[in-house]
Design an enzyme around this catalytic site. Structure first.
Site, PDB file in Angstrom:
ATOM      1  N   TYR A 158       0.833  -1.208   0.000  1.00  9.37           N
ATOM      2  CA  TYR A 158       0.000   0.000   0.000  1.00  9.37           C
ATOM      3  C   TYR A 158       0.868   1.258   0.000  1.00  9.37           C
ATOM      4  CZ  TYR A 158      -3.545   3.297   1.776  1.00  9.37           C
ATOM      5  OH  TYR A 158      -4.382   4.365   1.957  1.00  9.37           O
ATOM      6  N   LYS A 162       1.020   4.112  -2.961  1.00 13.66           N
ATOM      7  CA  LYS A 162       0.678   5.507  -2.673  1.00 13.66           C
ATOM      8  C   LYS A 162       1.869   6.433  -2.921  1.00 13.66           C
ATOM      9  CE  LYS A 162      -3.630   5.056  -1.455  1.00 13.66           C
ATOM     10  NZ  LYS A 162      -4.688   5.530  -2.373  1.00 13.66           N
TER      11      LYS A 162
END
Length: 253
Positions: A158, A162
């Protein structure tokens, strides 16, 4: 519905709009006069949000789409343009988590998160840019995270996705400036279904809130106003920026 002033005549795509932050953004956009495509992999939740908007006097359609599939994205973009008009606002917000410590993370956990957050954002970017180039106007907004700025524990997939979105934001901002298309990002900290596992663990939640100067999570509706701002004429001279709407968790330099 509020007076349709700030986003009147805009056609806005909001991905991951069936719940959480995406839902709040879609509803707020419609209240500000935009014609909204509620995009979500779950057709029933997308339809529910679209119905809520139309019942309040707004304009919205539900568009089921797996953003990790380029053909699905292209088909969805074509349908939206045909039904609502040229897309002038894109909010790439769809996301999920597959947490694991890095030495335990599987290829599936890694690729699934990258496919949705990063590849999905790129596919939508490519799908909407030609229309924006022709219109010589556009606002593109990516949802990133403090994890992509500071890193995190247990979600290297993640955080990597990002962080990559920050590079995508700034590179796209440079490439598209000549066409009067601005590209920015938001790093929110909101109480949404995606943060439920963290918020439901008392110890983890307390530790997280200790890092937030304002000592609380935001409601999605509090964050949605920033997305309105970034889709409005007020940001026609603002590009390549990331706004951390997180109670002070990240002090972006």
């Amino acid at each position: 519905m509020s007076n349709p002033v700030r986003l009147a005549d805009r056609v806005a795509v909001v991905t991951g709009a069936g719940q959480g932050l995406g839902r709040a953004i879609a509803i707020r956009y419609a209240a500000e006069g935009a014609r909204v495509a509620v995009v979500d992999i779950n057709e029933s939740t997308a339809q529910g949000v679209a119905d809520e908007i139309t019942a309040s006097g707004g304009t919205a359609i539900a568009v089921p789409c797996d953003v990790s599939q380029r053909r699905a994205v292209n088909d969805a973009a074509a349908r939206i343009a045909a039904e609502l008009g040229t897309i002038t606002v894109l909010v790439s917000n769809a996301g999920l988590t597959r947490p694991a410590m890095l030495w335990k993370m599987t290829d599936e956990q890694w690729s699934t998160v990258l496919d949705i957050h990063l590849n999905g954002s790129f596919y939508w970017l490519q799908a909407v840019v030609p229309g924006m180039q022709e219109a010589k106007k556009g606002h593109i907004i990516f949802t990133t995270s403090s994890a992509g700025i500071n890193g995190t524990i247990g979600q290297i997939n993640y955080a990597s996705a990002k962080a990559a979105l920050l590079g995508m934001t700034r590179s796209a901002a440079r490439e598209l400036a000549a066409y009067n298309i601005v590209v920015n990002a938001v790093a929110p900290a909101a109480a949404t279904p995606m943060t439920e596992n963290l918020r439901s663990n008392e110890k983890l939640n307390d530790n997280y809130l200790q890092r937030i100067p304002l000592k609380r999570w935001a409601d999605p509706e509090e964050i949605a106003g920033t997305y309105v701002f970034l889709a409005s004429d007020e940001t026609d001279y603002m590009t390549g920026q990331v706004l951390a709407i997180d109670g002070g968790l990240v002090m972006v330099r």
